[in-house]
Motif scaffolding. Structure first.
Motif, mmCIF file in Angstrom:
data_model
loop_
_atom_site.group_PDB
_atom_site.id
_atom_site.type_symbol
_atom_site.label_atom_id
_atom_site.label_comp_id
_atom_site.label_asym_id
_atom_site.label_seq_id
_atom_site.Cartn_x
_atom_site.Cartn_y
_atom_site.Cartn_z
ATOM 1 N N MET A 1 0.823 -1.177 0.000
ATOM 2 C CA MET A 1 0.000 0.000 0.000
ATOM 3 C C MET A 1 0.872 1.247 0.000
ATOM 4 S SD MET A 1 -3.293 -1.367 0.646
ATOM 5 C CE MET A 1 -3.825 -0.329 -0.460
ATOM 6 N N ALA A 2 1.787 1.306 0.940
ATOM 7 C CA ALA A 2 2.628 2.487 1.050
ATOM 8 C C ALA A 2 3.729 2.412 0.024
ATOM 9 C CB ALA A 2 3.216 2.577 2.447
ATOM 10 N N LYS A 3 4.098 3.537 -0.500
ATOM 11 C CA LYS A 3 5.146 3.605 -1.501
ATOM 12 C C LYS A 3 6.312 4.355 -0.902
ATOM 13 C CE LYS A 3 6.053 5.856 -5.873
ATOM 14 N NZ LYS A 3 5.474 6.694 -6.895
ATOM 15 N N LYS A 4 7.474 3.723 -0.914
ATOM 16 C CA LYS A 4 8.650 4.383 -0.381
ATOM 17 C C LYS A 4 9.190 5.339 -1.429
ATOM 18 C CE LYS A 4 12.894 3.657 2.068
ATOM 19 N NZ LYS A 4 13.682 2.732 2.843
ATOM 20 N N ILE A 5 9.375 6.563 -1.025
ATOM 21 C CA ILE A 5 9.884 7.593 -1.925
ATOM 22 C C ILE A 5 11.401 7.575 -1.842
ATOM 23 C CG2 ILE A 5 9.924 10.066 -2.407
ATOM 24 C CD1 ILE A 5 7.169 10.184 -1.035
ATOM 25 N N GLY A 6 12.011 7.507 -2.994
ATOM 26 C CA GLY A 6 13.469 7.449 -3.027
ATOM 27 C C GLY A 6 14.108 8.720 -2.496
ATOM 28 N N ASN A 86 -23.084 1.083 5.798
ATOM 29 C CA ASN A 86 -22.470 1.197 7.130
ATOM 30 C C ASN A 86 -21.965 2.615 7.374
ATOM 31 O OD1 ASN A 86 -22.218 -1.767 8.197
ATOM 32 N ND2 ASN A 86 -21.735 -1.842 6.022
ATOM 33 N N LEU A 87 -22.705 3.605 6.871
ATOM 34 C CA LEU A 87 -22.241 4.991 6.878
ATOM 35 C C LEU A 87 -21.846 5.542 8.246
ATOM 36 C CD1 LEU A 87 -21.551 7.321 5.057
ATOM 37 C CD2 LEU A 87 -23.888 8.147 5.314
ATOM 38 N N PRO A 88 -22.604 5.342 9.303
ATOM 39 C CA PRO A 88 -22.174 5.900 10.597
ATOM 40 C C PRO A 88 -20.799 5.391 11.032
ATOM 41 C CG PRO A 88 -24.481 5.260 10.720
ATOM 42 C CD PRO A 88 -23.950 4.736 9.410
ATOM 43 N N ALA A 89 -20.563 4.090 10.866
ATOM 44 C CA ALA A 89 -19.254 3.525 11.231
ATOM 45 C C ALA A 89 -18.166 4.043 10.303
ATOM 46 C CB ALA A 89 -19.307 2.001 11.191
ATOM 47 N N VAL A 90 -18.475 4.135 9.011
ATOM 48 C CA VAL A 90 -17.477 4.610 8.037
ATOM 49 C C VAL A 90 -17.090 6.056 8.332
ATOM 50 C CG1 VAL A 90 -17.109 5.180 5.599
ATOM 51 C CG2 VAL A 90 -18.134 2.986 6.237
ATOM 52 N N LEU A 91 -18.070 6.911 8.609
ATOM 53 C CA LEU A 91 -17.752 8.303 8.938
ATOM 54 C C LEU A 91 -16.867 8.384 10.179
ATOM 55 C CD1 LEU A 91 -21.092 10.190 8.230
ATOM 56 C CD2 LEU A 91 -18.963 10.294 6.919
ATOM 57 N N GLN A 92 -17.175 7.565 11.160
ATOM 58 C CA GLN A 92 -16.352 7.546 12.369
ATOM 59 C C GLN A 92 -14.931 7.082 12.048
ATOM 60 O OE1 GLN A 92 -17.917 5.052 15.495
ATOM 61 N NE2 GLN A 92 -16.237 5.525 16.880
ATOM 62 N N LEU A 93 -14.809 6.045 11.250
ATOM 63 C CA LEU A 93 -13.485 5.512 10.903
ATOM 64 C C LEU A 93 -12.675 6.503 10.059
ATOM 65 C CD1 LEU A 93 -14.629 1.885 10.146
ATOM 66 C CD2 LEU A 93 -13.092 2.594 12.003
ATOM 67 N N VAL A 94 -13.335 7.147 9.107
ATOM 68 C CA VAL A 94 -12.643 8.150 8.274
ATOM 69 C C VAL A 94 -12.224 9.333 9.134
ATOM 70 C CG1 VAL A 94 -12.884 9.749 6.334
ATOM 71 C CG2 VAL A 94 -13.784 7.423 6.142
ATOM 72 N N ALA A 95 -13.103 9.783 10.011
ATOM 73 C CA ALA A 95 -12.769 10.914 10.882
ATOM 74 C C ALA A 95 -11.570 10.579 11.761
ATOM 75 C CB ALA A 95 -13.973 11.292 11.746
ATOM 76 N N ILE A 96 -11.511 9.370 12.274
ATOM 77 C CA ILE A 96 -10.363 8.962 13.092
ATOM 78 C C ILE A 96 -9.091 8.969 12.269
ATOM 79 C CG2 ILE A 96 -9.348 6.976 14.297
ATOM 80 C CD1 ILE A 96 -12.267 6.331 15.247
ATOM 81 N N ALA A 97 -9.161 8.466 11.041
ATOM 82 C CA ALA A 97 -7.978 8.436 10.177
ATOM 83 C C ALA A 97 -7.520 9.832 9.780
ATOM 84 C CB ALA A 97 -8.258 7.610 8.930
ATOM 85 N N TRP A 121 -9.635 4.563 1.831
ATOM 86 C CA TRP A 121 -9.599 3.145 1.483
ATOM 87 C C TRP A 121 -8.192 2.748 1.024
ATOM 88 C CZ3 TRP A 121 -12.645 -0.675 2.669
ATOM 89 C CH2 TRP A 121 -12.467 -1.903 2.049
ATOM 90 N N GLY A 122 -7.532 3.623 0.296
ATOM 91 C CA GLY A 122 -6.168 3.337 -0.137
ATOM 92 C C GLY A 122 -5.209 3.182 1.034
ATOM 93 N N ALA A 123 -5.420 3.952 2.076
ATOM 94 C CA ALA A 123 -4.552 3.876 3.250
ATOM 95 C C ALA A 123 -4.933 2.732 4.180
ATOM 96 C CB ALA A 123 -4.594 5.201 4.022
ATOM 97 N N ASN A 124 -6.210 2.383 4.256
ATOM 98 C CA ASN A 124 -6.672 1.443 5.282
ATOM 99 C C ASN A 124 -7.459 0.244 4.766
ATOM 100 O OD1 ASN A 124 -5.862 2.819 7.873
ATOM 101 N ND2 ASN A 124 -6.958 4.469 6.829
ATOM 102 N N GLY A 125 -7.787 0.212 3.495
ATOM 103 C CA GLY A 125 -8.614 -0.869 2.946
ATOM 104 C C GLY A 125 -8.031 -2.252 3.137
ATOM 105 N N ARG A 126 -6.713 -2.362 3.107
ATOM 106 C CA ARG A 126 -6.107 -3.691 3.241
ATOM 107 C C ARG A 126 -6.431 -4.321 4.587
ATOM 108 N NH1 ARG A 126 -1.052 -4.090 5.902
ATOM 109 N NH2 ARG A 126 -0.454 -2.099 6.799
#
Length: 177
Positions: A1-6, A86-97, A121-126
């Motif tokens: 997911m994460a890309k190491k920048i040279g 699952n919008l209420p949970a998703v909003l809470q999870l996104v806000a935390i991130a 999702w790109g940062a946490n979907g995995r």
């Protein structure tokens, strides 16, 4: 997911702090979104934080596991439906991130929300997919165990004759003497 920048400098010239910062970025990437209304930084959940969020993530993970168990591909539109369900949970999870409040997210326009969800999702979907995949593996293993137990408990053939041979039904066998 994460890309190491040279590193722009050679490794020999890079300071220990620069190398540590690059490694940290690889381990815990932050992604910045610049919206007209505000700037949001989306980060990956940490290991302990992820464990603390399990109760909030469970409905989302269960829904994704259902998709995977049904052999449905988690395409964007399908996952978007699960997120909306699952919008209420998703909003809470996104806000935390994003280290913000859910009310701040509600103020974003549709394009900003879409970009934010994709970034989150790109940062946490995995994490979600890994937990959903694990849940499906457990469900399938349990189903195999139940099926195996049922087939081992049922006899496939009936005995051909009674096993009790203590009742004499014929004359004694003559001796060979």
């Amino acid at each position: 997911m994460a890309k190491k920048i040279g590193n722009t400098q050679s490794p020999k010239n890079a300071t220990a702090a620069q190398r540590a910062a690059e490694e940290l970025d690889t381990l815990h990437p932050e992604r910045t979104l610049n919206f007209a209304s505000r700037k949001l930084v989306v980060r990956e959940y940490g290991g302990v934080e992820w464990m603390q969020l399990r109760a909030v993530t469970r409905p989302l993970v269960d829904a994704l596991a259902g998709l995977l168990a049904a052999a449905l591909s988690p395409r964007y539109e399908v996952v978007l439906d699960v997120l909306a369900d699952n919008l209420p949970a998703v909003l809470q999870l996104v806000a935390i991130a994003c280290d913000t409040e859910t009310d701040d997210l509600r103020a974003l326009n549709p394009d900003e929300i879409d970009a934010l969800l994709l970034t989150w999702w790109g940062a946490n979907g995995r994490f979600f997919i890994r937990r959903a995949t694990d849940a499906v593996a457990v469900m399938r293993a349990e189903a195999r165990a139940r099926q195996s137990a049922q087939s081992a408990g049922a006899s496939s053939t009936q005995p051909l004759s009674p096993t009790d041979t203590s009742t004499p039904t014929s004359a004694d066998t003559p001796s060979a003497s």
